[in-house]
Structures are given as structure tokens and as C-alpha cells.
Design an enzyme around this catalytic site. Structure first.
Site, PDB file in Angstrom:
ATOM      1  N   SER A   1      35.995  17.067  49.752  1.00  0.00           N
ATOM      2  CA  SER A   1      36.664  17.431  48.709  1.00  0.00           C
ATOM      3  C   SER A   1      37.104  16.354  47.927  1.00  0.00           C
ATOM      4  CB  SER A   1      37.612  18.512  48.944  1.00  0.00           C
ATOM      5  OG  SER A   1      38.460  18.860  47.447  1.00  0.00           O
TER       6      SER A   1
ATOM      7  N   GLY B   1      46.836  23.981  42.971  1.00  0.00           N
ATOM      8  CA  GLY B   1      48.232  24.315  43.258  1.00  0.00           C
ATOM      9  C   GLY B   1      49.010  24.850  41.773  1.00  0.00           C
ATOM     10  N   ALA B   2      48.234  25.237  40.878  1.00  0.00           N
ATOM     11  CA  ALA B   2      48.994  25.589  39.487  1.00  0.00           C
ATOM     12  C   ALA B   2      48.960  26.751  39.330  1.00  0.00           C
ATOM     13  CB  ALA B   2      48.274  24.680  38.333  1.00  0.00           C
ATOM     14  N   GLY B   3      48.618  27.857  40.231  1.00  0.00           N
ATOM     15  CA  GLY B   3      48.587  29.315  40.057  1.00  0.00           C
ATOM     16  C   GLY B   3      47.432  29.559  39.082  1.00  0.00           C
ATOM     17  N   LEU B   4      46.547  28.787  39.065  1.00  0.00           N
ATOM     18  CA  LEU B   4      45.333  29.214  38.182  1.00  0.00           C
ATOM     19  C   LEU B   4      43.907  29.345  39.086  1.00  0.00           C
ATOM     20  CD1 LEU B   4      45.890  26.292  35.451  1.00  0.00           C
ATOM     21  CD2 LEU B   4      46.472  28.905  35.352  1.00  0.00           C
TER      22      LEU B   4
ATOM     23  N   SER C   1      42.938  28.012  42.126  1.00  0.00           N
ATOM     24  CA  SER C   1      41.792  26.853  42.590  1.00  0.00           C
ATOM     25  C   SER C   1      41.338  27.578  43.830  1.00  0.00           C
ATOM     26  CB  SER C   1      42.525  25.661  42.641  1.00  0.00           C
ATOM     27  OG  SER C   1      43.780  25.849  43.481  1.00  0.00           O
ATOM     28  N   SER C   2      42.214  28.043  44.832  1.00  0.00           N
ATOM     29  CA  SER C   2      41.561  28.615  46.035  1.00  0.00           C
ATOM     30  C   SER C   2      40.370  29.645  45.794  1.00  0.00           C
ATOM     31  CB  SER C   2      42.563  29.093  46.907  1.00  0.00           C
ATOM     32  OG  SER C   2      43.869  29.649  46.375  1.00  0.00           O
TER      33      SER C   2
ATOM     34  N   ASP D   1      42.207  37.495  41.717  1.00  0.00           N
ATOM     35  CA  ASP D   1      41.678  36.276  41.566  1.00  0.00           C
ATOM     36  C   ASP D   1      40.321  36.229  41.606  1.00  0.00           C
ATOM     37  OD1 ASP D   1      44.541  35.866  41.396  1.00  0.00           O
ATOM     38  OD2 ASP D   1      44.504  34.773  43.124  1.00  0.00           O
TER      39      ASP D   1
ATOM     40  N   TYR E   1      56.084  35.948  49.001  1.00  0.00           N
ATOM     41  CA  TYR E   1      54.988  36.878  48.340  1.00  0.00           C
ATOM     42  C   TYR E   1      54.641  38.013  49.034  1.00  0.00           C
ATOM     43  CZ  TYR E   1      50.359  38.376  46.435  1.00  0.00           C
ATOM     44  OH  TYR E   1      49.099  39.070  45.915  1.00  0.00           O
TER      45      TYR E   1
HETATM   46  C1  GLA Z   1      48.553  35.607  43.107  1.00  0.00           C
HETATM   47  C2  GLA Z   1      47.787  36.457  44.108  1.00  0.00           C
HETATM   48  C3  GLA Z   1      46.948  37.718  43.300  1.00  0.00           C
HETATM   49  C4  GLA Z   1      48.106  38.445  42.573  1.00  0.00           C
HETATM   50  C5  GLA Z   1      48.838  37.454  41.697  1.00  0.00           C
HETATM   51  C6  GLA Z   1      50.259  38.130  41.183  1.00  0.00           C
HETATM   52  O1  GLA Z   1      47.678  35.047  42.137  1.00  0.00           O
HETATM   53  O2  GLA Z   1      46.684  35.667  44.519  1.00  0.00           O
HETATM   54  O3  GLA Z   1      46.400  38.420  44.087  1.00  0.00           O
HETATM   55  O4  GLA Z   1      48.749  39.310  43.423  1.00  0.00           O
HETATM   56  O5  GLA Z   1      49.660  36.697  42.476  1.00  0.00           O
HETATM   57  O6  GLA Z   1      49.736  39.058  40.051  1.00  0.00           O
END
Ligand code: GLA
Length: 419
Positions: free
Chosen positions: A78, A141-144, A146-147, A196, A248
Site C-alpha cells: 500500500s 484515519g480521518a473518519g471518512l 478509508s478502511s 460505511d 466505540y
Molecule cells: C463509524 C462506524 C459506523 C458508524 C459510525 C457512527 O464510522 O464505522 O458503523 O457506527 O462510526 O455513526
């Protein structure tokens, strides 16, 4: 002036993945597949409660160049991961926390092959090993997501290479998404809820995806920001967010405990009962203790906000939000952020600074997006003023002595596919 992080176009992304492939493994891949990251417009921490959420797929995508092998070895490289190529034996893949677990990022890719076989979507032992090169313009790793973008790109690649035909329609894509969730939950060990992967595999360009996480059904809701002169500015706070840590999982557990106390399969039933006037939120909350009460208040009110925003979008003439609808949409985003910050307690200082600065600079509304504890925020802005709002957020970060944020625009784009 703050730069907006532009997405790669298809040829650029595919070219980068092919080049990395040739460098790492020699020769050409069989093909390149890609999948988008996502932002969630509204409906946070509702997916694992059987609730509703409203994500859009980004134009920013992860590209995978793949060539099947004659054995069951997977070799991975990667551009985003230092340390060179990894090698994993598909027959030795085991769940996180057990002997044979796959450490690090490779779990998201090989986990999908493992899950496709475990779920019976491909016969056990039938998938070939493969060489795979990954490159991505989804901020990492920005909460968008990527995984999820990596998982979903691998899923459509393997679907194609093994001739499974699942990516051809929404029913099959739903099953691919479930396999990707399983890979993330069981092999990578992140207990996420499924939004996601649904966004990355099932969203449509120009639409937000209204996802009902109880039955997996979706509605494509037209979301034409540009027609209303609007833009969705994404602020990557650069505060690293991690979903594999305990916070989480703890939120998820508290919601499940609350559902048990309330005698319902999930908090979705509670939200529906409140909506139908069968009970009131106050009556529900009176049956719970402090921590459970706050979490439930967020989940129930957030599901209601998703319904309201989806209704606004459905009713908007030409799918464009105007006048009072813009103001109401902004208020819903603001209310979502307050609820996540105060009741669900998943915000972070960087997210609060971003949201407040964006609003002060004229955004119609703003909120954190994704799991929280860092990551990204979104702001609904006049398209012509996006750069100005970004600058104001950058200045607020500098004044607060925070790492400079990064910015991009969320333009609702299409799902995972061959590139
Ligand atoms: C992350 C998780 C999702 C969801 C959000 C919160 O992105 O991967 O499944 O739970 O948090 O809405």
C-alpha cells in the site's frame, strides 16, 4: 487560502495503483477496482441500533490493482503504509484476538476473502490468492471510511475475478457489504455497525443513501447541493480517530444494555414507538440510569432527525434545498452535533472548534461526522463561500494551537466498481 483536497480522477487513481503493482510485484495486474470513502450527512451511532442514517459516497476513492495467483497466498502493498509488502496465507487467516490473527491494515483486505468464504458467498477454499497494490486519495484515519473503501474495493475485485456476479445488483451488493462488515468486525476486530460499507457499495451519484439498518433496505434520496448553490465542506481535523479502542465498543454495549432494560430488540423500536406516540421520550428515559439515559436520548432523537432531513430532501423542488429548508437542514445538523457532544460524548475539542468556527463564518449548520473522538466534521455552506469558511476554520485552529486541518468537498459520487 486553504486548499481543498481534490479527488483523483479514475485514470489517475488506476494509473497509480498499476504503477505501484508493477514496482512491487512486476508485470501488470488483471485489473483495477475502486471504492469510495463516505461522509454521513446525519444519523450518527444509529447503525448498530437498527436505526437510520444518511451517508453520501465521496469522489475520493481507494484503488486496488489485483492479479490472482495459482496458490492461496496474498501479497499486499500500500502506498499509504510504510514497511513494504506483506504476505498472508489465506488458509491461515483467523479472527482478531486468536492465534493467526492478521495484524494491521492487511486484515481489511484479506478479511474480505475470508468473510466471502465464511458467509458461503464463495465455496470454502475456492478463492485464489492474489497480489494487490493499494493507493488511495481518501484521507487516512480521518473518519471518512478509508478502511471500508479498501474492503469494498477488494470485495468488487474478488467478486469480478471469481465470477460471483454479486456486484451486478443491489441485492448482491448488500451481501458483499455484509461480508465486508464481517471482515472488519471479526478479522480486523473493529466492532463497527455497517453504514460505511453500505455507503461504499450501494450509494448512487447525486444521491444520499437513506439506509434502514434494521432491514438493510435503502432509498436513494436526490441530493443536489450544487443546484441550490450549496456545498458540503469536510473538515479533517487531523485528530486521529480510532475505532478499535474501547470507546466505540462501550457506546455500543451501553445501547444494547438499554434495549434489554426497555425490553426491545434494539433502540430502533424505541424510536419508532416514540414517533408513533405510543410512549414519550421522557417516559422511556425515566426507566434508565444516567449513562444509559443520555445515550438513548441521542439515539432516539438522532433517528428522528434523519427522518426529518430525508423528508426535507424528498420534498425539495428539483432536489435542491432552498430558503427555509436550508435553515432547517442547518438546524438539524447543529442539533445532531450538540447531541453527539453532550449526550453521546463522542466529540473532541478539534471537532467542536471546527463546527463553531464554520458556523461563525456563515455555515448553515455543521456537525461532526463518523464515529467521533477526532476525525472529520462537515459544514453546509454556500458553494461560493466554501474557501472562505475553510480559511476561517484554519484560523480558529491556529488560534487554538491545533494542527492545521485539511479540507475537501463532499460531492455525492458513485459506488465501488471496476475502474
Ligand atoms: C463509524 C462506524 C459506523 C458508524 C459510525 C457512527 O464510522 O464505522 O458503523 O457506527 O462510526 O455513526
Amino acid at each position: 487560502m486553504s486548499a481543498l483536497l481534490a479527488p483523483w480522477d479514475g485514470p489517475e487513481g488506476a494509473g497509480r495503483a498499476r504503477d505501484l503493482f508493477a514496482e512491487a510485484f512486476g508485470g501488470a495486474p488483471e485489473g483495477v477496482w475502486s471504492a469510495p470513502g463516505r461522509v454521513n450527512v446525519i444519523g450518527e451511532h444509529t447503525d448498530y441500533n437498527g436505526g437510520l442514517c444518511l451517508p453520501v459516497a465521496l469522489e475520493h476513492r481507494t484503488y486496488v490493482a489485483v492479479r490472482p495467483r495459482a496458490d492461496r497466498t496474498v501479497r499486499l502493498v500500500s502506498a499509504q503504509e510504510p514497511g513494504g509488502a506483506r504476505e498472508v496465507d489465506l488458509d491461515a487467516v483467523a479472527p482478531a484476538g486468536t492465534r493467526g490473527e492478521v495484524p494491521g491494515w492487511a486484515a481489511y483486505a484479506v478479511g474480505v476473502a475470508w468473510a466471502l468464504e465464511r458467509a458461503g458467498l464463495a465455496p470454502a477454499g475456492s478463492l485464489p490468492g492474489f497480489d494487490i497494490a493499494v493507493d488511495s486519495c481518501v484521507p487516512y484515519g480521518a473518519g471518512l471510511s478509508s478502511s471500508a473503501a479498501l474492503e469494498c474495493a477488494v470485495a468488487v475485485a474478488l467478486d469480478d475475478l471469481a465470477g460471483l456476479g454479486l456486484a451486478d445488483g443491489d441485492a448482491g451488493r448488500t451481501r458483499l457489504a455484509a461480508a465486508c462488515v464481517r471482515a472488519e468486525n471479526e478479522v480486523a476486530g473493529a466492532p463497527t455497525g455497517g453504514m460505511d460499507q453500505a455507503a461504499s457499495l450501494r450509494a448512487q451519484a447525486g444521491h444520499a443513501l437513506l439506509l434502514d439498518c434494521r432491514d438493510g433496505s435503502v432509498e436513494q434520496v436526490p441530493f443536489d447541493l450544487a443546484a441550490a448553490g450549496l456545498a458540503l465542506l469536510v473538515i479533517d481535523t487531523r485528530a486521529e480517530h480510532r475505532l478499535v479502542d474501547g470507546q466505540y465498543a462501550r457506546r455500543r454495549q451501553v445501547c444494547e444494555e438499554a434495549a434489554r432494560v426497555l425490553g426491545v430488540p434494539s433502540l430502533r423500536e424505541t424510536a419508532d414507538a416514540v414517533m408513533a406516540g405510543e410512549t414519550t421520550l421522557d417516559d422511556v428515559l425515566a426507566r434508565l440510569d444516567g449513562e444509559h439515559r443520555r445515550r438513548v436520548r441521542h439515539v432516539v432523537s438522532e433517528i428522528e432527525r434523519v427522518r426529518e432531513l430525508a423528508a426535507l430532501l424528498r420534498a425539495a423542488p428539483g432536489a435542491a434545498l432552498t430558503g427555509g429548508e436550508q435553515a432547517r437542514t442547518g438546524a438539524l445538523l447543529d442539533a445532531s452535533h450538540a447531541s453527539l457532544r453532550d449526550d453521546y460524548q463522542v466529540s473532541a475539542r478539534e471537532l467542536d472548534v471546527a463546527v463553531e468556527a464554520a458556523r461563525a463564518a456563515g455555515a448553515h449548520g455543521a456537525r461532526m461526522t463518523g464515529g467521533g473522538f477526532g476525525g472529520s466534521a462537515i459544514a453546509l455552506v454556500e458553494a461560493a463561500r466554501a474557501a472562505e469558511v475553510a480559511d476561517a476554520v484554519g484560523e480558529a485552529f491556529a488560534a487554538a494551537e491545533l494542527t492545521p486541518p485539511a479540507f475537501l468537498l463532499a460531492t455525492p459520487a458513485g459506488p465501488a466498481a471496476r475502474s
